[in-house]
Design an enzyme around this catalytic site. Sequence first.
Site, PDB file in Angstrom:
ATOM      1  N   SER A  63       0.822  -1.213   0.000  1.00 35.27           N
ATOM      2  CA  SER A  63       0.000   0.000   0.000  1.00 35.27           C
ATOM      3  C   SER A  63       0.857   1.266   0.000  1.00 35.27           C
ATOM      4  O   SER A  63       2.022   1.258   0.417  1.00 35.27           O
ATOM      5  CB  SER A  63      -0.916   0.008   1.221  1.00 35.27           C
TER       6      SER A  63
HETATM    7  N1  SAM Z   1      -0.627  -5.091   4.265  1.00 29.57           N
HETATM    8  C1  SAM Z   1      -0.040  -5.335   3.004  1.00 29.57           C
HETATM    9  C2  SAM Z   1       1.340  -4.716   2.847  1.00 29.57           C
HETATM   10  O1  SAM Z   1       1.751  -3.923   3.695  1.00 29.57           O
HETATM   11  O2  SAM Z   1       2.017  -5.043   1.870  1.00 29.57           O
HETATM   12  C3  SAM Z   1      -0.982  -4.939   1.889  1.00 29.57           C
HETATM   13  C4  SAM Z   1      -1.124  -6.036   0.948  1.00 29.57           C
HETATM   14  S1  SAM Z   1      -2.309  -5.994  -0.322  1.00 29.57           S
HETATM   15  C5  SAM Z   1      -2.970  -4.394  -0.460  1.00 29.57           C
HETATM   16  C6  SAM Z   1      -3.630  -6.987   0.374  1.00 29.57           C
HETATM   17  C7  SAM Z   1      -3.275  -8.401   0.739  1.00 29.57           C
HETATM   18  O3  SAM Z   1      -4.445  -9.032   1.251  1.00 29.57           O
HETATM   19  C8  SAM Z   1      -2.798  -9.258  -0.439  1.00 29.57           C
HETATM   20  O4  SAM Z   1      -1.551  -9.804  -0.135  1.00 29.57           O
HETATM   21  C9  SAM Z   1      -3.872 -10.356  -0.539  1.00 29.57           C
HETATM   22  O5  SAM Z   1      -3.356 -11.603  -0.946  1.00 29.57           O
HETATM   23  C10 SAM Z   1      -4.384 -10.394   0.897  1.00 29.57           C
HETATM   24  N2  SAM Z   1      -5.718 -11.004   1.054  1.00 29.57           N
HETATM   25  C11 SAM Z   1      -6.823 -10.824   0.307  1.00 29.57           C
HETATM   26  N3  SAM Z   1      -7.849 -11.563   0.809  1.00 29.57           N
HETATM   27  C12 SAM Z   1      -7.352 -12.215   1.899  1.00 29.57           C
HETATM   28  C13 SAM Z   1      -7.905 -13.122   2.832  1.00 29.57           C
HETATM   29  N4  SAM Z   1      -9.179 -13.556   2.779  1.00 29.57           N
HETATM   30  N5  SAM Z   1      -7.114 -13.585   3.826  1.00 29.57           N
HETATM   31  C14 SAM Z   1      -5.811 -13.190   3.935  1.00 29.57           C
HETATM   32  N6  SAM Z   1      -5.231 -12.336   3.064  1.00 29.57           N
HETATM   33  C15 SAM Z   1      -5.995 -11.851   2.066  1.00 29.57           C
END
Ligand code: SAM
Length: 218
Positions: A63
């Site tokens: 992000s």
């Molecule tokens: N917090 C992260 C960072 O600092 O890099 C942001 C990562 S990205 C915007 C969102 C993440 O949420 C992705 O890696 C995606 O795979 C994960 N995601 C989406 N749905 C999910 C779920 N049901 N359970 C766990 N992770 C999930």
Amino acid sequence: MAIPSLTQKKRRLLEILKREGITDEAVLRAIAEVPREKFVPNYLRHQAYENAALPIESGQTISQPYVVAYMTQELRVGRKMKVLEVGTGSGYQGAVLSRLCRRLFTIERHLPLLNTAEALFRELGYFNITTLFGDGMKGWPEQAPFDRIMVTAAAEKVPQRLLDQLAEDGGIMIIPIGGQEETQHIYRITRQGEDFETEILLPVKFVPLLGGIVHDSS
Ligand code: SAM
């Protein structure tokens, strides 16, 4: 003209964050402490301190620093708190949160991402972080309740199981809500017993919160 070092770029980014309304000193210190360049792919290292989201493995994103700082500030994390993050991704947001709380639990549905983030947490000595490969929509019932929950992917609606795992005495959740084709907003939900107060905060753009797990880098 000399090319600015990462340290200079980080200092400039912190100035931008302050100008844009990040006033919480503890949040600014955590952003200053965590090396974002370690959490982005090598070929993007020089862009680590631009105020921009960047691509990571598995088609996901790290992000934008402003959004990380804003969501962290609005979560109102305290030193003694137990915090859950859903969506580990690169691990950057989790690393920032871990500098502010007692214990950080983080769940990711893409195994390669989780493996990379775990290795970084070890390398950086962030030993108050515990990770889980799984579907974060289900939360982490064995570790609940959580004083704070942060979801870093956009949901169509707030998952009931996450609401259930929020501490009853003032637990707070920050979660982006909205579909991929519409304007999403950060919601802040505060729990008092069985009452849930919802505030709609910033408009944002997040990848979707999806069910199930993914073992490879597809
Ligand atoms: N917090 C992260 C960072 O600092 O890099 C942001 C990562 S990205 C915007 C969102 C993440 O949420 C992705 O890696 C995606 O795979 C994960 N995601 C989406 N749905 C999910 C779920 N049901 N359970 C766990 N992770 C999930």
